[in-house]
Design a protein around this motif. Structure first.
Motif, mmCIF file in Angstrom:
data_model
loop_
_atom_site.group_PDB
_atom_site.id
_atom_site.type_symbol
_atom_site.label_atom_id
_atom_site.label_comp_id
_atom_site.label_asym_id
_atom_site.label_seq_id
_atom_site.Cartn_x
_atom_site.Cartn_y
_atom_site.Cartn_z
ATOM 1 N N THR A 148 0.832 -1.202 0.000
ATOM 2 C CA THR A 148 0.000 0.000 0.000
ATOM 3 C C THR A 148 0.866 1.251 0.000
ATOM 4 O O THR A 148 0.646 2.174 -0.799
ATOM 5 C CB THR A 148 -0.925 -0.004 1.244
ATOM 6 O OG1 THR A 148 -1.728 -1.176 1.188
ATOM 7 C CG2 THR A 148 -1.804 1.233 1.297
ATOM 8 N N HIS B 180 -6.825 -4.157 -6.319
ATOM 9 C CA HIS B 180 -7.043 -3.972 -4.883
ATOM 10 C C HIS B 180 -7.249 -2.464 -4.653
ATOM 11 O O HIS B 180 -6.698 -1.637 -5.398
ATOM 12 C CB HIS B 180 -5.785 -4.458 -4.161
ATOM 13 C CG HIS B 180 -5.853 -4.451 -2.677
ATOM 14 N ND1 HIS B 180 -5.608 -3.334 -1.928
ATOM 15 C CD2 HIS B 180 -6.121 -5.448 -1.789
ATOM 16 C CE1 HIS B 180 -5.723 -3.639 -0.647
ATOM 17 N NE2 HIS B 180 -6.037 -4.906 -0.535
ATOM 18 N N SER C 175 -5.898 -0.472 -2.839
ATOM 19 C CA SER C 175 -4.671 0.326 -2.698
ATOM 20 C C SER C 175 -4.169 0.831 -4.048
ATOM 21 O O SER C 175 -3.494 1.855 -4.110
ATOM 22 C CB SER C 175 -3.576 -0.495 -2.000
ATOM 23 O OG SER C 175 -3.325 -1.675 -2.726
ATOM 24 N N ASN D 195 -6.005 -10.752 -6.065
ATOM 25 C CA ASN D 195 -6.189 -11.332 -4.733
ATOM 26 C C ASN D 195 -7.579 -11.932 -4.563
ATOM 27 O O ASN D 195 -7.860 -12.564 -3.546
ATOM 28 C CB ASN D 195 -5.945 -10.279 -3.638
ATOM 29 C CG ASN D 195 -6.952 -9.157 -3.685
ATOM 30 O OD1 ASN D 195 -7.273 -8.631 -4.744
ATOM 31 N ND2 ASN D 195 -7.472 -8.769 -2.534
ATOM 32 N N ASP E 66 1.856 -4.465 -9.212
ATOM 33 C CA ASP E 66 1.560 -4.766 -7.805
ATOM 34 C C ASP E 66 1.810 -6.264 -7.598
ATOM 35 O O ASP E 66 1.029 -7.106 -8.060
ATOM 36 C CB ASP E 66 0.095 -4.383 -7.530
ATOM 37 C CG ASP E 66 -0.385 -4.876 -6.164
ATOM 38 O OD1 ASP E 66 0.359 -5.598 -5.476
ATOM 39 O OD2 ASP E 66 -1.527 -4.535 -5.801
ATOM 40 N N GLN F 296 0.485 -10.320 -4.481
ATOM 41 C CA GLN F 296 0.015 -11.713 -4.543
ATOM 42 C C GLN F 296 0.835 -12.579 -5.485
ATOM 43 O O GLN F 296 0.488 -13.742 -5.695
ATOM 44 C CB GLN F 296 -1.470 -11.747 -4.974
ATOM 45 C CG GLN F 296 -2.413 -11.036 -4.030
ATOM 46 C CD GLN F 296 -2.544 -11.719 -2.671
ATOM 47 O OE1 GLN F 296 -2.161 -12.871 -2.487
ATOM 48 N NE2 GLN F 296 -3.082 -11.004 -1.706
ATOM 49 N N SER G 203 4.598 -6.868 -0.217
ATOM 50 C CA SER G 203 4.522 -6.777 1.248
ATOM 51 C C SER G 203 5.258 -7.940 1.894
ATOM 52 O O SER G 203 5.114 -9.085 1.449
ATOM 53 C CB SER G 203 3.057 -6.843 1.722
ATOM 54 O OG SER G 203 2.319 -5.770 1.216
ATOM 55 N N HIS H 138 4.625 -9.246 4.887
ATOM 56 C CA HIS H 138 3.780 -10.159 5.684
ATOM 57 C C HIS H 138 3.067 -11.208 4.846
ATOM 58 O O HIS H 138 2.572 -12.200 5.385
ATOM 59 C CB HIS H 138 2.773 -9.360 6.518
ATOM 60 C CG HIS H 138 1.684 -8.722 5.711
ATOM 61 N ND1 HIS H 138 0.443 -9.287 5.581
ATOM 62 C CD2 HIS H 138 1.651 -7.578 4.978
ATOM 63 C CE1 HIS H 138 -0.313 -8.488 4.814
ATOM 64 N NE2 HIS H 138 0.404 -7.458 4.437
ATOM 65 N N LYS H 139 2.989 -10.993 3.536
ATOM 66 C CA LYS H 139 2.327 -11.996 2.683
ATOM 67 C C LYS H 139 3.309 -13.064 2.214
ATOM 68 O O LYS H 139 2.924 -14.014 1.555
ATOM 69 C CB LYS H 139 1.673 -11.310 1.476
ATOM 70 C CG LYS H 139 0.474 -10.436 1.877
ATOM 71 C CD LYS H 139 -0.235 -9.894 0.679
ATOM 72 C CE LYS H 139 -1.146 -8.736 1.009
ATOM 73 N NZ LYS H 139 -2.417 -9.144 1.618
HETATM 74 N N1 PMP Z 1 -2.473 -5.418 -3.621
HETATM 75 C C1 PMP Z 1 -2.952 -6.661 -3.567
HETATM 76 C C2 PMP Z 1 -3.191 -7.400 -4.852
HETATM 77 C C3 PMP Z 1 -3.228 -7.246 -2.327
HETATM 78 O O1 PMP Z 1 -3.718 -8.490 -2.279
HETATM 79 C C4 PMP Z 1 -3.006 -6.517 -1.147
HETATM 80 C C5 PMP Z 1 -3.320 -7.101 0.215
HETATM 81 N N2 PMP Z 1 -4.524 -7.778 0.308
HETATM 82 C C6 PMP Z 1 -2.490 -5.223 -1.261
HETATM 83 C C7 PMP Z 1 -2.234 -4.717 -2.504
HETATM 84 C C8 PMP Z 1 -2.199 -4.396 -0.049
HETATM 85 O O2 PMP Z 1 -1.197 -4.977 0.689
HETATM 86 P P1 PMP Z 1 -0.823 -4.404 2.154
HETATM 87 O O3 PMP Z 1 -2.111 -4.344 2.901
HETATM 88 O O4 PMP Z 1 0.124 -5.416 2.688
HETATM 89 O O5 PMP Z 1 -0.210 -3.069 1.952
#
Ligand code: PMP
Length: 400
Positions: free
Chosen positions: A90, A118, A120, A170, A195, A198, A218, A220-221
């Motif tokens: 994000t 997403h 973001s 996602n 992005d 995923q 990210s 954490h993913k």
């Molecule tokens: N883009 C995609 C495709 C995502 O799946 C996600 C998280 N679900 C995000 C952006 C945002 O990631 P974060 O919340 O770790 O910043």
């Protein structure tokens, strides 16, 4: 695969064991080695990075910069100066939406995003749109959740300044042809952001091969800690963009008359970085590399195909997204059972899935639905997990 590395998978919830954790697209669980590396740094190394002459500060700085090199290698970027640590995907996208639009976009200029983004990758551009008067153009998708590439090509005009598109949806599990998306953008003389939130957890990514100008993901993913992520950017763009935030570390000299900014990547890293989290992220990347991204991909593909075939045996089950090339994410609907009811009842059976719009409301609108139930896989999931999900859904279906 490797379940014993993840202590949380031993947890008993509602008396059910083992935990069937199928919410990996939201966040993955952490292997012990990641948490251990962070604890070790807090207890034995901790000191603020970059500004200290003392032993611990230098050691912490070395660890932090070594983590940057680990990230560089993992996505095969050319230089560590092109690796910016952020708080996550994000923040990475917001950084580009803000700084790129400031540097290169004026009123009426256009950014191309897709219908499967997403939030973001939508809202960050809408905020830029409010500030700068720029316009979002949207690549449509087919009913199967595949990008319409001809429609994409037709969106370009002299006002198009950047393309910003997800690598993997996602919600739908669609794997977009990122290399082709970038190539088409370049044919029109504009850069492209991919992005990778995923994609990076599921298969090997090579940013030089993709030739993308920006790439976000990210920690954490991908089995790393929360609060840390990455923006890769080609030096030629990053050099020309203004800083995102002001503060320590991002400057060379400061006076009330004016300030000079630091070199890359520090120009975009104001303030104390989460240097403990970057250590955790690097450890996570080492961990998946030691297993092998190709092995992870093969394992998850096998599970996904198995899950799709089993789910489709349940009457009245609809799976959203493409039927063939499908990443480790499955959104589904069973008859007229509300996704929230399905998710809540699965939870009681010890099965964690996600329900709702998955931060993709425009996509929900396109599909004509309010939300879905989503199962998403990681390297530690097994066929037993899939069987538990399928049996759980069958039981719930009988209740309705
Ligand atoms: N883009 C995609 C495709 C995502 O799946 C996600 C998280 N679900 C995000 C952006 C945002 O990631 P974060 O919340 O770790 O910043």
């Amino acid at each position: 695969m490797m379940r014993e590395d993840f202590p949380i998978l031993q947890k008993v919830i509602y008396g059910k064991y083992p935990l069937v954790y199928l919410d990996n697209a939201a966040t993955t669980q952490k292997p012990r080695c990641v948490v251990d590396a962070m604890t070790e740094e807090y207890f034995n190394v901790n000191a603020n990075v970059h500004r200290g002459v003392h032993f611990l500060s230098q050691q912490a700085t070395d660890l932090h910069e070594a983590s940057r090199e680990t990230v560089r290698k993992f996505i095969n970027a050319g230089k560590t100066s092109e690796i910016i640590f952020t708080r996550g995907t994000t923040e990475s996208i917001n950084l580009v939406a803000t700084c790129f639009s400031d540097a290169f976009m004026k009123e009426g200029d256009e950014v191309i995003v897709s219908e499967m983004e997403h939030h973001s990758n939508i809202v960050s551009w809408q905020i830029a749109a409010q500030r700068k008067g720029i316009v979002l153009r949207v690549i449509p998708i087919s009913d199967d959740g595949v990008l319409d590439i001809d429609a994409y090509k037709a969106l370009f005009n002299e006002r198009t300044k950047i393309v910003s598109c997800t690598h993997v949806s996602n919600v739908l599990g669609t794997v977009n042809p990122a290399g082709e998306i970038v190539r088409i953008a370049h044919e029109h003389g504009v850069p492209a952001l991919i992005d990778g939130a995923q994609s990076t957890p599921h298969f090997a990514v090579d940013v030089q091969d993709l030739d993308c100008d920006f790439f976000a993901f990210s920690g954490h993913k991908i089995y790393g800690p929360t609060g840390v992520g990455v923006l890769y950017g080609k030096e030629e763009w990053l050099e020309k963009m203004p800083p995102y935030m002001g503060g320590g570390d991002m400057i060379k000299t400061v006076s009330f008359e004016g300030t000079t900014f630091n070199d890359l990547p520090y120009k975009f890293e104001a303030g104390t970085p989460d240097y403990i989290a970057t250590t955790g992220l690097a450890k996570a990347l080492d961990y998946v590399s030691s297993i092998g991204m190709d092995n992870i991909y093969r394992h998850e593909q096998e599970l996904t195909e198995y899950a799709m075939s089993q789910l489709l045996k349940i009457d009245e089950t609809v799976i959203f997204g493409p039927k063939d090339k499908h990443d480790a994410v499955i959104s589904f609907q069973v008859g007229n059972i509300h996704h929230l009811d399905m998710g809540t009842l699965l939870d009681r059976l010890g099965i964690a899935v996600r329900t709702g719009h998955h931060c993709a409301e425009p996509l929900m609108r396109r599909l004509g639905i309010e939300g879905t139930c989503r199962a998403s896989f990681a390297l530690y999931n097994t066929k037993d997990d899939v069987d538990a999900l399928v049996n759980g859904i069958r039981r719930i279906r009988q209740m309705f």
